[in-house]
Motif scaffolding. Sequence first.
Motif, PDB file in Angstrom:
ATOM      1  N   GLU A 133      69.845  42.074  39.896  1.00 54.78           N
ATOM      2  CA  GLU A 133      70.607  43.289  39.634  1.00 54.78           C
ATOM      3  C   GLU A 133      71.147  43.407  38.209  1.00 54.78           C
ATOM      4  O   GLU A 133      71.472  44.503  37.766  1.00 54.78           O
ATOM      5  N   TYR A 134      71.269  42.279  37.487  1.00 57.33           N
ATOM      6  CA  TYR A 134      71.932  42.276  36.185  1.00 57.33           C
ATOM      7  C   TYR A 134      71.162  41.477  35.146  1.00 57.33           C
ATOM      8  O   TYR A 134      70.426  40.559  35.471  1.00 57.33           O
ATOM      9  N   CYS A 148      77.620  40.026  32.614  1.00 60.98           N
ATOM     10  CA  CYS A 148      76.381  40.710  32.975  1.00 60.98           C
ATOM     11  C   CYS A 148      76.425  42.189  32.643  1.00 60.98           C
ATOM     12  O   CYS A 148      77.475  42.809  32.660  1.00 60.98           O
ATOM     13  N   LYS A 149      75.244  42.719  32.385  1.00 59.02           N
ATOM     14  CA  LYS A 149      75.069  44.152  32.196  1.00 59.02           C
ATOM     15  C   LYS A 149      74.071  44.618  33.242  1.00 59.02           C
ATOM     16  O   LYS A 149      73.046  43.974  33.455  1.00 59.02           O
ATOM     17  N   GLY A 150      74.343  45.721  33.914  1.00 63.04           N
ATOM     18  CA  GLY A 150      73.507  46.195  35.006  1.00 63.04           C
ATOM     19  C   GLY A 150      72.109  46.601  34.573  1.00 63.04           C
ATOM     20  O   GLY A 150      71.918  47.162  33.497  1.00 63.04           O
ATOM     21  N   SER A 162      80.069  43.347  33.286  1.00 59.66           N
ATOM     22  CA  SER A 162      80.694  42.951  34.548  1.00 59.66           C
ATOM     23  C   SER A 162      80.757  41.440  34.592  1.00 59.66           C
ATOM     24  O   SER A 162      79.915  40.761  34.008  1.00 59.66           O
TER      25      SER A 162
END
Length: 156
Positions: free
Chosen positions: A21-22, A127-129, A107
């Motif tokens: 997801e990230y 993290c970045k999406g 995030s």
Amino acid sequence: MSYLEKDSIKVLARNREAYHEYFVEEEFEAGIELKGTEVKSVRQGTLNLKDAWCGIKNGEMIVNQMHISPYDHGNIFNCDPRRPRRLLMHKREIMRLYGKVKQDGFSLIPLSVYLKGGRVKVKLGLCKGKKLHDKRQAEAERDAKRQIERAMKERY
């Protein structure tokens, strides 16, 4: 405690969905504040990081939605399985991460929980999406790599 035991790491849980997801930009190590029976339950490996995320509130880092199953022999001392738990990091690191999360749209996601020298640690990812096309591209690369490995295996 011997030299080998002090540096030994035993992974208790991984958040594999986070890597799907990230994009993980940076990784950090943090301690976690647990209550008595939670430690015993974590050592048994009865925890889940699937929906877990971290936030910063009043200068403290908190991990939310991390599920630690109640300890079998814990009776009245068991806590709520999804209660917010405090993470232990230096204040300077927390403030730096707070700035990144607020400004850059990052995030904080727990990537894994492990034992290190007898203490429970959490590996956090800044993290970045990923967008849908990023996920598809990563899956295509994974499939291509798998086909190449399969072809090499058949050849030799």
